[in-house]
Design an enzyme around this catalytic site. Sequence first.
Site, PDB file in Angstrom:
ATOM      1  N   TYR A 227      14.841  30.662   5.681  1.00 13.30           N
ATOM      2  CA  TYR A 227      13.654  31.462   6.011  1.00 13.30           C
ATOM      3  C   TYR A 227      13.636  31.751   7.509  1.00 13.30           C
ATOM      4  CZ  TYR A 227      11.612  30.630   1.393  1.00 13.30           C
ATOM      5  OH  TYR A 227      11.366  30.602   0.056  1.00 13.30           O
TER       6      TYR A 227
ATOM      7  N   LYS B   3       0.843  -1.201   0.000  1.00 15.27           N
ATOM      8  CA  LYS B   3       0.000   0.000   0.000  1.00 15.27           C
ATOM      9  C   LYS B   3       0.876   1.249   0.000  1.00 15.27           C
ATOM     10  CE  LYS B   3      -0.173  -0.564   5.006  1.00 15.27           C
ATOM     11  NZ  LYS B   3      -0.966  -0.991   6.159  1.00 15.27           N
TER      12      LYS B   3
END
Length: 375
Positions: A254, A26
């Site tokens: 940042y 999955k």
Amino acid sequence: MDLLRENVQAARRAIGAGAELVPMVKAEAYGLGMPAVVAALSGFPSPDLPWAFGVATVPEGERLRALGWSGRILVFSPATPQDFERAGSAALTLCISDVEGVRRWAAIAASLARRLSFHIEVDTGMGRAGLPWEHAAQWGADVLDAAADKLVWEGVYTHFHSADEPDLTSADEQWAKFQSAVAALPALETPLIMHTSNSAGIFRRAGYGCKLARPGIFLYGGRAGPDVEPAPVVSLRARLVLIKEVPAGSTAGYGATYRATRAERWGTLAIGYGDGVPRRLATAGGEVLLRGKRTRIIGRISMDMTTIDLTNLLEAEVGDEVTLIGESGDQRITVDEVAARCGTISYEILTGLGTRLPRIYLGEGGRPWRDPIPS
Ligand SMILES: *Cc1c(COP(=O)(O)O)cnc(C)c1O
């Protein structure tokens, strides 16, 4: 891919003679890429060849069919009512958690004039799916009745919520509840196949004696409980694309959260949170490996770039390979180390690896794995 096989064999050994696996593929095989992982696993000779593959959703099952796997595909999340017909057309095996679902599946089988298979999940404490273990006698009869001659009731299973915790008391209790549920089910002509264990259950309780099990994370290099260390299947690497000499007071990233306290040397990596490097790794003491040495990440991680400290790594050169997960020299950063720093689990790190990252698959002796990979 030989490390993947090593982990498959370790899982089978842990269960013992006659062990068969349903590798869980999955979420793109936990982020590694479903096509290549399925091609590798389905190419292993018996007895390493999977008994079935496990997926979460019907579309994942269809994708697996399209990749050419004609064997069993177990769909583990409850399918949406809208997906039943597609599941029937792709001859998937549904894992069902309500009698109504069995009726719906039987109706699809009737309309396709084809016997379809299903497994029933028993809820022993996971809560998210499964029929209640206490009332197995009642729903067992109803399931059998709803299946009638349209369906093949092939298996019954449960899922542990804490098999990876140091204390296995709750898993043992869940196993006892599962056994009492199974004992209350009607006897079928062909005995129901039982499976309970994820990676942790396989290694820590030998799959509780069930010969079929559902490993996921361990196959892909994530630890399955406190001491169960797999072969390290996944490495995450980036190139050093820039080196800068900066004066004291220079800021990085940042928010300018990092400021050089002296003249420093910084390196820029062409990788960021857009590739699945967790942004919080930077503030959690995250490190990388370069030429066999550890160094720290500085400032915030950007979407596409990450800055590292090279002040004590004078040998670094632009173009160098930098390891965020994996080995370099005698140093190693495991996916579990990264996950622990970020307060999460290896599963989330692996499934978060971005689609922008090229996935390079290696075969025997580190040589390129066979190419091309169907997508
Ligand atoms: C994902 C999943 C597994 C695999 O669990 P791991 O901890 O990754 O080994 C097993 N069973 C079910 C039902 C699952 O959803």
